[in-house]
Design a protein around this motif. Sequence first.
Motif, PDB file in Angstrom:
ATOM      1  N   TYR A 148      -7.875   4.852   6.512  1.00 23.95           N
ATOM      2  CA  TYR A 148      -6.354   5.160   6.977  1.00 23.95           C
ATOM      3  C   TYR A 148      -5.968   4.295   8.237  1.00 23.95           C
ATOM      4  O   TYR A 148      -6.797   4.428   9.139  1.00 23.95           O
ATOM      5  CB  TYR A 148      -5.996   6.559   7.116  1.00 23.95           C
ATOM      6  CG  TYR A 148      -6.153   7.271   5.794  1.00 23.95           C
ATOM      7  CD1 TYR A 148      -5.168   7.265   4.694  1.00 23.95           C
ATOM      8  CD2 TYR A 148      -7.504   8.187   5.280  1.00 23.95           C
ATOM      9  CE1 TYR A 148      -5.241   8.063   3.481  1.00 23.95           C
ATOM     10  CE2 TYR A 148      -7.517   8.855   4.267  1.00 23.95           C
ATOM     11  CZ  TYR A 148      -6.575   8.913   3.181  1.00 23.95           C
ATOM     12  OH  TYR A 148      -6.740   9.548   2.097  1.00 23.95           O
ATOM     13  N   ASN A 149      -5.022   3.665   8.002  1.00 20.75           N
ATOM     14  CA  ASN A 149      -4.533   2.909   8.853  1.00 20.75           C
ATOM     15  C   ASN A 149      -3.809   3.581  10.045  1.00 20.75           C
ATOM     16  O   ASN A 149      -3.685   3.072  11.519  1.00 20.75           O
ATOM     17  CB  ASN A 149      -3.639   1.609   8.703  1.00 20.75           C
ATOM     18  CG  ASN A 149      -4.405   0.700   7.976  1.00 20.75           C
ATOM     19  OD1 ASN A 149      -5.844   0.402   8.272  1.00 20.75           O
ATOM     20  ND2 ASN A 149      -4.118  -0.091   6.712  1.00 20.75           N
ATOM     21  N   LYS A 150      -2.939   4.625   9.630  1.00 21.61           N
ATOM     22  CA  LYS A 150      -2.282   5.595  10.535  1.00 21.61           C
ATOM     23  C   LYS A 150      -2.660   6.963  10.648  1.00 21.61           C
ATOM     24  O   LYS A 150      -2.716   7.519   9.384  1.00 21.61           O
ATOM     25  CB  LYS A 150      -0.902   5.127  10.211  1.00 21.61           C
ATOM     26  CG  LYS A 150      -0.308   3.731  10.235  1.00 21.61           C
ATOM     27  CD  LYS A 150       0.900   3.559  10.136  1.00 21.61           C
ATOM     28  CE  LYS A 150       1.559   2.111  10.325  1.00 21.61           C
ATOM     29  NZ  LYS A 150       3.014   1.822  10.293  1.00 21.61           N
ATOM     30  N   GLU A 200      -2.074   6.218   0.755  1.00 22.06           N
ATOM     31  CA  GLU A 200      -3.321   5.449   1.183  1.00 22.06           C
ATOM     32  C   GLU A 200      -3.369   5.037   2.101  1.00 22.06           C
ATOM     33  O   GLU A 200      -4.330   4.511   3.093  1.00 22.06           O
ATOM     34  CB  GLU A 200      -3.238   4.155   0.115  1.00 22.06           C
ATOM     35  CG  GLU A 200      -3.380   4.504  -1.325  1.00 22.06           C
ATOM     36  CD  GLU A 200      -3.354   3.510  -2.329  1.00 22.06           C
ATOM     37  OE1 GLU A 200      -3.898   3.499  -3.317  1.00 22.06           O
ATOM     38  OE2 GLU A 200      -2.240   2.581  -1.955  1.00 22.06           O
ATOM     39  N   GLU A 201      -2.340   4.961   2.953  1.00 20.89           N
ATOM     40  CA  GLU A 201      -2.077   4.411   4.563  1.00 20.89           C
ATOM     41  C   GLU A 201      -2.398   5.259   5.559  1.00 20.89           C
ATOM     42  O   GLU A 201      -2.457   4.978   6.625  1.00 20.89           O
ATOM     43  CB  GLU A 201      -0.936   3.274   4.750  1.00 20.89           C
ATOM     44  CG  GLU A 201      -0.918   2.404   5.874  1.00 20.89           C
ATOM     45  CD  GLU A 201       0.237   1.578   5.971  1.00 20.89           C
ATOM     46  OE1 GLU A 201       0.194   0.805   6.768  1.00 20.89           O
ATOM     47  OE2 GLU A 201       1.137   1.716   4.951  1.00 20.89           O
ATOM     48  N   LYS A 214      -6.832   2.470  15.647  1.00 19.95           N
ATOM     49  CA  LYS A 214      -5.839   2.777  14.891  1.00 19.95           C
ATOM     50  C   LYS A 214      -4.393   3.297  15.345  1.00 19.95           C
ATOM     51  O   LYS A 214      -4.534   3.711  16.323  1.00 19.95           O
ATOM     52  CB  LYS A 214      -6.351   4.010  13.765  1.00 19.95           C
ATOM     53  CG  LYS A 214      -7.549   3.470  12.938  1.00 19.95           C
ATOM     54  CD  LYS A 214      -7.189   2.524  12.193  1.00 19.95           C
ATOM     55  CE  LYS A 214      -8.685   1.951  11.198  1.00 19.95           C
ATOM     56  NZ  LYS A 214      -9.151   2.913  10.280  1.00 19.95           N
ATOM     57  N   MET A 232       0.969  -1.057  -0.120  1.00 22.19           N
ATOM     58  CA  MET A 232       0.001  -0.165   0.027  1.00 22.19           C
ATOM     59  C   MET A 232       0.807   1.405  -0.031  1.00 22.19           C
ATOM     60  O   MET A 232       2.026   1.304   0.698  1.00 22.19           O
ATOM     61  CB  MET A 232      -0.729   0.030   1.043  1.00 22.19           C
ATOM     62  CG  MET A 232      -2.000   1.106   1.298  1.00 22.19           C
ATOM     63  SD  MET A 232      -2.971   1.030   2.727  1.00 22.19           S
ATOM     64  CE  MET A 232      -4.004  -0.375   2.284  1.00 22.19           C
TER      65      MET A 232
END
Length: 218
Positions: free
Chosen positions: A62-64, A5-6, A127, A1
């Motif tokens: 978003y993961n972060k 995007e992350e 997250k 990714m």
Amino acid sequence: MNVNEEVIVHSHPRSGLHLMLLGLYIIYGGDATKPYEEIWQKTNKMPSYRHFQDKAEEILNYNKHILLLRNFSVLASTASPGKLDKAMASLETNCTNYQYSPAGPYGLNMGGYAKQIKDFDTQQPEKEKLVVYYEDLIKDGEAFRKIVSFIGKKKHTLTEDYDFKELSSKARDLYRDSGHTSSQKIDVSIAQAKRLAGRYEMMLGTPTFEKYLGRYNS
């Protein structure tokens, strides 16, 4: 990714967003000779971003999450002469909740900034999150090292002897070449800074205020 995007950066305008993102673009191998518009709009080599007025649903994937903060008194100092005094006078009746505050000084939306911090603190606890301060970002390369470590295993050029001054210079050149200019600041008195701090402590609650903005309460 891809990084964009992350990872997403949450920031108030005039908090050093361009320095952070353009610096990361260079660190992740971006070509600093490209036009600013091409870099800012098309690259996947830096995180996405949002200000407090953007739609919250846009950040769910978003993961972060990175929260970029700056001294609220400095943000207030970007007000035009006379407008800051008027805005300060309005604090007795305005900015008592998380609503946006158009009556506030230019460069500092009190309600929006408080809402951004509160949302970051309470939403999506599962997250990964990182808080970065503008004052640390401009001091040396350590803040960028923490950000790169937080983002994780992506190919980058940040070596132990990385020249942070050169990185900062390239990022600022891109910023200026885009037509952006540094804000002109006026003096914010000690009394005004204390009133701002008191208002933020009221809006956020003492624990959250101390957690995120306590370093500015002096």
